[in-house]
Design an enzyme around this catalytic site. Structure first.
Site, short mmCIF file in Angstrom:
data_model
loop_
_atom_site.label_atom_id
_atom_site.label_comp_id
_atom_site.label_asym_id
_atom_site.label_seq_id
_atom_site.Cartn_x
_atom_site.Cartn_y
_atom_site.Cartn_z
N GLY A 135 10.93 54.35 100.20
CA GLY A 135 11.26 53.22 101.08
C GLY A 135 12.18 52.21 100.40
O GLY A 135 13.08 51.66 101.02
N ASN B 247 3.40 44.27 105.13
CA ASN B 247 2.47 45.11 104.35
C ASN B 247 1.20 44.38 103.95
O ASN B 247 0.16 44.98 103.78
CB ASN B 247 3.17 45.67 103.11
N GLN C 96 5.73 50.14 107.02
CA GLN C 96 4.31 49.99 107.39
C GLN C 96 4.07 50.22 108.88
O GLN C 96 2.93 50.14 109.33
CB GLN C 96 3.78 48.60 107.00
N SER D 182 8.91 55.59 104.80
CA SER D 182 8.55 56.14 103.49
C SER D 182 7.41 57.14 103.65
O SER D 182 6.41 56.85 104.32
CB SER D 182 8.13 54.98 102.58
N GLY D 183 7.55 58.30 103.00
CA GLY D 183 6.58 59.38 103.17
C GLY D 183 5.17 59.04 102.73
O GLY D 183 4.20 59.35 103.44
N HIS D 184 5.04 58.36 101.59
CA HIS D 184 3.68 58.20 101.05
C HIS D 184 2.84 57.17 101.79
O HIS D 184 1.67 56.99 101.48
CB HIS D 184 3.72 57.92 99.54
N THR E 70 20.80 66.75 95.17
CA THR E 70 20.17 67.93 95.76
C THR E 70 18.90 67.51 96.50
O THR E 70 18.09 66.74 95.97
CB THR E 70 19.83 68.96 94.66
N CYS F 68 -1.65 39.64 89.06
CA CYS F 68 -1.79 39.01 87.76
C CYS F 68 -0.54 39.31 86.94
O CYS F 68 -0.34 40.42 86.50
CB CYS F 68 -3.02 39.56 87.07
#
Ligand code: PLP
Length: 401
Positions: free
Chosen positions: A71, A151, A179, A199-201, A237, A325
């Site tokens: 993303g 998000n 999202q 985004s794939g994940h 590729t 943090c």
């Protein structure tokens, strides 16, 4: 120990059908999709099919999909690619203060190289003011980049209205829908979107694959120069297995979305109302209704978000907090700051983002485990004692110090 995963906005597990679909392309079908011999034929076909499935989910043409590595790359490609290709027409870009760092970072980079960027405010619900947005448009505006859903809070922006206004002014409109895609229906034509990042994940495919929709006729300068892949818009590729995976993930999202939205919304609402009922001094960060179905961000005042997370983790529950943090200082989330959430409340925020694998039992476990965690922390907080008039008790019981 139980393992309950409520951090699906950070990343999602790979769906078993997605995993199965991609395996051949990590083994026997290893050929380079650009090869004209036997080795390239099946990978090329698989890429074409993957592209079709992504295109179908958001209702665009196959030629309008460019595969990327993630993303963040997609956002950078869209924003820098349009800025570069339209720099002769103007130098003004409009975005918001609550974008993902991929968008904010790209915009800040452009601001350093001569572009003028307007970062729009949001209200206390994390919502955009359309009047303020309209007023920000100038004759020099070449790009509007406004996220589909946030998000951290899950708040969905009025994308259709933004798309219409962008079109009225003939300005290119990009939306970071990382999202949103797979969680709610998105039709790029109906919403008059020119570019969209996914985004794939975040949708049950692996990390390392993403895509950008670029409306036919929209010209953008590539980020990665190289071979002729992706119609000269992204050299390198192709990640065949990743493309097969994101295609399968989009197919599943298309197939199962209606049922999933109902199921996940019901679980999210059970969690949200349950926590509100069981824990006092709790505030919802975000819009009460205009949200993606899986996200709830809450502040448990007088308890520290990172400590809540560590305690939840000890009970097997994975969630995330609204502060990170960094070098010893707890930086409050830029999203909550922009919403005007008081600093103490942003430090006590926790984001739960649900997913396909969650059950009622998971939610009820959180509802059982979290209230005593918050209660224990508050019992050690002098501020809480003052706020609830228990100061005398505390000094009495702590007398032995
Ligand atoms: N945009 C949004 C709204 C996100 O939530 C994320 C990831 O959290 C990204 C962009 C970046 O996506 P990726 O992790 O694939 O680079």
């Amino acid at each position: 120990m139980k393992r309950i995963y409520l951090d699906n906005n950070a990343t999602t597990p790979i769906h078993h059908e997605v995993f199965e679909a991609m395996l051949p392309y990590l083994k026997d079908e290893f050929g380079n999709p650009s090869s004209i011999h036997w080795g390239g034929r099946n990978p090329r076909k698989a890429i074409d099919e993957g592209r079709e499935k992504v295109a179908r989910l958001i209702n665009c043409d196959v030629s309008e999909i460019i595969f990327t590595s993630c993303g963040s790359e997609g956002d950078n490609l869209a924003i820098k690619g349009i800025a570069e290709s339209k720099k002769d027409k103007g130098n003004h870009i409009i975005t918001t203060k609550i974008e993902h760092p991929a968008v904010l970072g790209a915009c800040k980079y452009l601001a350093k190289s001569g572009f003028d960027v307007t970062f729009l405010d949001v209200d206390s619900h994390g919502m955009l003011d359309l009047d303020q947005f309209r007023k920000a448009i100038t004759p020099k505006t070449i790009l509007i980049t406004i996220m589909f859903a946030n998000n951290e809070t899950g708040v969905i922006f009025p994308i259709e209205e933004i798309g219409k206004i962008a079109k009225e002014h003939n300005i290119t409109f990009h939306t970071d829908a990382v999202q949103g895609v797979g969680k709610v229906p998105i039709d790029v034509k109906k919403l008059t979107i020119d570019l969209l990042t996914l985004s794939g994940h975040k949708l049950y495919a692996p990390k390392g694959i993403g895509a950008v929709y670029v409306k036919r006729g929209v010209r953008l300068v590539p980020l990665i120069h190289g071979g002729h892949q992706e119609r000269n818009r992204r050299g390198g590729t192709e990640n065949t297995a990743g493309i097969v995976a994101i295609g399968k993930a989009c197919e599943i999202a298309h197939r199962d979305m209606e049922a999933e939205v109902k199921q996940i919304t019901a679980l999210r609402d059970r969690l949200e109302t349950g926590l509100m009922e069981k824990i006092s001094h709790t505030r919802l960060n975000g819009h009460p209704t205009k949200r993606i179905p899986n996200t709830v961000n809450m502040s448990f005042e007088f308890a520290e978000g990172e400590s809540i997370l560590l305690n939840l983790d000890m009970k097997g529950i994975a969630a995330s907090s609204g502060s990170a943090c960094t070098s010893g200082t707890l930086e409050p989330s830029h999203v909550l700051v922009a919403m005007g959430v008081p600093i103490e409340a942003s430090h006590s925020s926790v984001r739960f983002s649900l997913g396909r694998g969650n059950t009622i039992e998971d939610i009820d476990y959180v509802l059982e485990v979290l209230p005593p965690i918050v209660e224990k922390m508050r019992s050690m907080s002098p501020l809480y004692s003052v706020a609830t008039g228990q100061a005398a008790n505390i000094s009495f019981s702590e007398g032995g110090g």
